[in-house]
Design an enzyme around this catalytic site. Structure first.
Site, PDB file in Angstrom:
ATOM      1  N   TYR A  22       0.821  -1.207   0.000  1.00 35.23           N
ATOM      2  CA  TYR A  22       0.000   0.000   0.000  1.00 35.23           C
ATOM      3  C   TYR A  22       0.858   1.260   0.000  1.00 35.23           C
ATOM      4  O   TYR A  22       0.634   2.178  -0.805  1.00 35.23           O
ATOM      5  CB  TYR A  22      -0.919   0.000   1.222  1.00 35.23           C
ATOM      6  CG  TYR A  22      -1.571   1.333   1.492  1.00 35.23           C
ATOM      7  CD1 TYR A  22      -2.637   1.773   0.721  1.00 35.23           C
ATOM      8  CD2 TYR A  22      -1.098   2.160   2.508  1.00 35.23           C
ATOM      9  CE1 TYR A  22      -3.213   3.013   0.958  1.00 35.23           C
ATOM     10  CE2 TYR A  22      -1.670   3.390   2.755  1.00 35.23           C
ATOM     11  CZ  TYR A  22      -2.729   3.813   1.975  1.00 35.23           C
ATOM     12  OH  TYR A  22      -3.293   5.043   2.201  1.00 35.23           O
ATOM     13  N   HIS A 108       4.301  10.224   0.478  1.00 35.17           N
ATOM     14  CA  HIS A 108       3.168  10.509  -0.397  1.00 35.17           C
ATOM     15  C   HIS A 108       2.924  12.010  -0.411  1.00 35.17           C
ATOM     16  O   HIS A 108       3.105  12.680   0.608  1.00 35.17           O
ATOM     17  CB  HIS A 108       1.901   9.811   0.090  1.00 35.17           C
ATOM     18  CG  HIS A 108       1.989   8.320   0.080  1.00 35.17           C
ATOM     19  ND1 HIS A 108       1.052   7.511   0.691  1.00 35.17           N
ATOM     20  CD2 HIS A 108       2.905   7.478  -0.469  1.00 35.17           C
ATOM     21  CE1 HIS A 108       1.381   6.245   0.518  1.00 35.17           C
ATOM     22  NE2 HIS A 108       2.502   6.196  -0.177  1.00 35.17           N
ATOM     23  N   HIS A 121       3.335  13.646   3.254  1.00 36.28           N
ATOM     24  CA  HIS A 121       3.383  12.957   4.539  1.00 36.28           C
ATOM     25  C   HIS A 121       4.172  11.666   4.389  1.00 36.28           C
ATOM     26  O   HIS A 121       4.347  11.141   3.290  1.00 36.28           O
ATOM     27  CB  HIS A 121       1.981  12.686   5.089  1.00 36.28           C
ATOM     28  CG  HIS A 121       1.104  11.905   4.169  1.00 36.28           C
ATOM     29  ND1 HIS A 121       0.360  12.472   3.162  1.00 36.28           N
ATOM     30  CD2 HIS A 121       0.857  10.571   4.101  1.00 36.28           C
ATOM     31  CE1 HIS A 121      -0.330  11.552   2.517  1.00 36.28           C
ATOM     32  NE2 HIS A 121      -0.028  10.374   3.058  1.00 36.28           N
ATOM     33  N   HIS A 123       4.963   7.683   5.556  1.00 39.49           N
ATOM     34  CA  HIS A 123       4.601   6.399   6.152  1.00 39.49           C
ATOM     35  C   HIS A 123       5.914   5.662   6.431  1.00 39.49           C
ATOM     36  O   HIS A 123       6.608   5.256   5.496  1.00 39.49           O
ATOM     37  CB  HIS A 123       3.741   5.563   5.203  1.00 39.49           C
ATOM     38  CG  HIS A 123       2.378   6.124   4.959  1.00 39.49           C
ATOM     39  ND1 HIS A 123       1.325   5.878   5.809  1.00 39.49           N
ATOM     40  CD2 HIS A 123       1.892   6.918   3.975  1.00 39.49           C
ATOM     41  CE1 HIS A 123       0.237   6.492   5.346  1.00 39.49           C
ATOM     42  NE2 HIS A 123       0.558   7.139   4.236  1.00 39.49           N
TER      43      HIS A 123
END
Length: 241
Positions: A22, A108, A121, A123
């Site tokens: 993802y 992202h 941001h 992850h």
């Protein structure tokens, strides 16, 4: 407009590989790849040195049934910074927060739901398993730690044995570190904006925290409603994913 957002998430056994896909916009998430601006990984054991996907697959397979296969820092990044500066800031953040633990991250940068403002941001996925210099096969890596004979057990978990108070202190320290690094990057880039990891009440501010609208509600708003809400917020975008 720089704003502070940080949360820590955990993924149960069986979810790590899917989450890695993802954040990297692979497989069924490939159609969302236009918002992926950079990804990297590091500190993998020898059996996954060039293949972080294998590490997460083995975590999903061999981690204890009630154990976290991964943890994640989700962090808003200052949209005042350009891509190279965001990557440099992220690399500093990884070094400070992760140390020598296995990790994989993706940056992202989708447009905000309410206004076409870039919303970068981070992850940052990581394993809580601490490398100790002992070479282990995948199944042994994720087994229970053996304090008396470490070579017969798995890698020790960084959060193992910590009290709730100690865990909370660790979260506060992480938030301070993130804010400090972002403010350093903003200053180096010649920007006046700064972020603050403290709550509004701790800052002595009376403004009530903003209510998160959620993607479904934003989609149901008219263009005019979005513009009014965005103007009220000062054009500040939501975090997104």
């Amino acid at each position: 407009m720089a704003s502070f957002h940080h949360c820590i998430k955990s993924g149960k056994k069986g979810t790590a590989c899917g989450h890695a896909a993802y954040i990297e916009r692979r497989g069924r998430y490939k159609t969302r790849g236009e918002d992926l601006i950079h990804s990297a990984y590091g500190n993998m054991p020898a059996w996954a040195a060039n293949n972080p996907g294998r590490f997460w697959r083995m975590a999903d397979k061999h981690e204890r049934a009630n154990g976290a296969a991964y943890r994640e820092h989700e962090i808003a990044l200052p949209n005042e910074l350009h891509v190279d500066q965001l990557i440099a800031l992220t690399e500093r953040t990884v070094r400070e927060l992760i140390g020598n633990k296995p990790y994989q991250y993706a940056i992202h940068a989708p447009d905000g739901s309410l206004a076409a403002i870039p919303n970068p941001h981070l992850h940052l996925m990581y394993s809580d398993r601490l490398p100790d210099g002992i070479e282990r096969e995948p199944d042994r890596t994720f087994s229970r730690f053996n304090a008396k004979q470490p070579e017969l057990g798995g890698c020790r978990k960084d959060s193992g044995g910590l009290s709730p108070l100690e865990l909370r202190a660790g979260v506060i320290d992480a938030r301070k570190t993130i804010a400090h690094l972002q403010n350093e990057a903003l200053a180096e880039g010649g920007h006046d904006a700064r972020v603050d990891h403290r709550s509004l009440s701790e800052q002595g501010r009376q403004r009530r925290p903003e209510r998160h609208l959620g993607p479904a509600r934003v989609r149901g708003m008219s263009t005019k409603e979005k513009a009014i809400y965005a103007a009220h917020r000062g054009g500040e975008p939501g975090l997104g994913h």
